[in-house]
Design an enzyme around this catalytic site. Structure first.
Site, PDB file in Angstrom:
ATOM      1  N   GLU A   1     -76.469  76.716 -52.310  1.00 45.20           N
ATOM      2  CA  GLU A   1     -75.743  77.974 -52.420  1.00 45.20           C
ATOM      3  C   GLU A   1     -74.252  77.770 -52.177  1.00 45.20           C
ATOM      4  OE1 GLU A   1     -74.437  81.371 -53.121  1.00 45.20           O
ATOM      5  OE2 GLU A   1     -76.620  81.132 -53.352  1.00 45.20           O
TER       6      GLU A   1
ATOM      7  N   ASP B   1     -84.399  77.812 -36.338  1.00 49.53           N
ATOM      8  CA  ASP B   1     -84.523  76.735 -37.318  1.00 49.53           C
ATOM      9  C   ASP B   1     -83.208  76.470 -38.057  1.00 49.53           C
ATOM     10  OD1 ASP B   1     -87.300  76.147 -36.892  1.00 49.53           O
ATOM     11  OD2 ASP B   1     -87.737  78.065 -37.834  1.00 49.53           O
TER      12      ASP B   1
ATOM     13  N   GLU C   1     -89.105  73.881 -43.819  1.00 50.87           N
ATOM     14  CA  GLU C   1     -87.698  73.716 -43.465  1.00 50.87           C
ATOM     15  C   GLU C   1     -86.958  72.966 -44.558  1.00 50.87           C
ATOM     16  OE1 GLU C   1     -86.754  72.123 -39.652  1.00 50.87           O
ATOM     17  OE2 GLU C   1     -87.953  73.577 -38.553  1.00 50.87           O
TER      18      GLU C   1
ATOM     19  N   LYS D   1     -91.492  79.886 -40.895  1.00 54.29           N
ATOM     20  CA  LYS D   1     -92.884  79.883 -40.453  1.00 54.29           C
ATOM     21  C   LYS D   1     -93.821  79.827 -41.649  1.00 54.29           C
ATOM     22  CE  LYS D   1     -91.973  80.244 -36.077  1.00 54.29           C
ATOM     23  NZ  LYS D   1     -92.260  79.100 -35.187  1.00 54.29           N
TER      24      LYS D   1
END
Length: 279
Positions: A73, A116, A63, A135
């Site tokens: 970004e 998430d 994460e 994941k």
């Protein structure tokens, strides 16, 4: 301090909802789960966001890595981590798919599923949303994980929101390490200044020197600036990392390994690049 047991029943859910968890945007957003709420398989992290200015709660190394990319970004305008899904909708999806809805062991309460990251992005002149499930590669070997991801996929598909799974294998590791080297220096507001405008003036002087000594090592350049302008040792290296984080100074973030041993020829002013584009 030991973590509390990771079980959320109906009274706990009601308290989280009352606290505004999963609500708000930008600096006002509160994640459904924080690093204090759940045990983590990796290193839990709290990072101050560039786009939001708030503290983000990241529950694993993966994460954290994806967060660095999203926060770097320019097209991203908001990042909401641990975003809760509507239980009535996930229950309907689970039933239609014949998948048991996630619950805590020994508790009858249906779990509030989370995504998430839910991210706002500007694309082709309009704002869209993207959802990310993070994941590890080995997680995808478990059928129960796949079942939960299927509920999540259909949930976002029904809302017209793009959704994808992110694993470590698709993450650009060098870019992430470079962002990590400068990310925490984006904000300098909390630092003590001996007089108002010290760092602003010093940053302006530094920018004026970029490109003039391409053979110098970064640490030599910064130490020379410290001496010439009477700053504390290390102040100009901090300012250089700040200017990289603000993208006032540019370099090849994808291939270089950022450190203070690089020569100054690897760096350029963002302004000069803009001028070349306009020429």
């Amino acid at each position: 301090m030991a973590r509390r047991r990771y079980v959320i029943d109906e009274p706990r859910i009601a308290l989280l909802e009352k606290d505004g968890r999963g609500k708000g945007v930008g600096a006002a957003y509160k994640p459904w789960l924080t690093v204090q709420d759940v045990p983590s398989m990796g290193r839990s992290t709290r990072l101050r966001g560039i786009h939001t200015g708030r503290t983000h709660h990241l529950l694993s190394d993966i994460e954290r890595s994806l967060f660095y990319l999203l926060d770097w970004e320019d097209s991203v305008t908001d990042i909401r981590e641990q975003f809760p899904l509507d239980r009535s909708l996930t229950a309907q999806i689970a039933e239609s798919c014949g998948i048991p809805h996630p619950r805590f062991p020994g508790v009858s309460t249906a779990m509030v599923m989370t995504t998430d990251f839910l991210v706002d992005v500007w694309k082709d002149g309009r704002q869209i949303q993207m959802a990310y499930a993070v994941k590890s590669g080995k997680d995808l070997d478990h059928s129960r994980t796949i079942d939960k991801l299927e509920i999540e996929r259909i949930y976002w598909e029904n809302k017209g929101v793009g959704w994808c799974i992110v694993t470590p294998s698709v993450l650009p590791s060098q870019l992430i390490r470079n962002i990590e080297w400068i990310h925490s220096f984006y904000q300098l507001n909390d630092l003590f200044e001996t007089h108002s405008g010290l760092y602003q003036d010093s940053a302006r002087r530094m920018l004026a020197q970029i490109g003039k000594s391409p053979w110098m090592l970064l640490h030599q350049f910064c130490e020379d600036m410290d001496t010439r302008f009477g700053l504390r040792s290390g102040d100009n290296l901090m300012l250089f990392r700040h200017l990289l984080a603000c993208k006032a100074i540019l370099c090849d973030m994808n291939t270089l390994k950022l450190n203070d041993q690089l020569t100054m020829g690897n760096f350029r002013l963002a302004l000069s690049e803009h001028q070349e584009t306009q020429a």
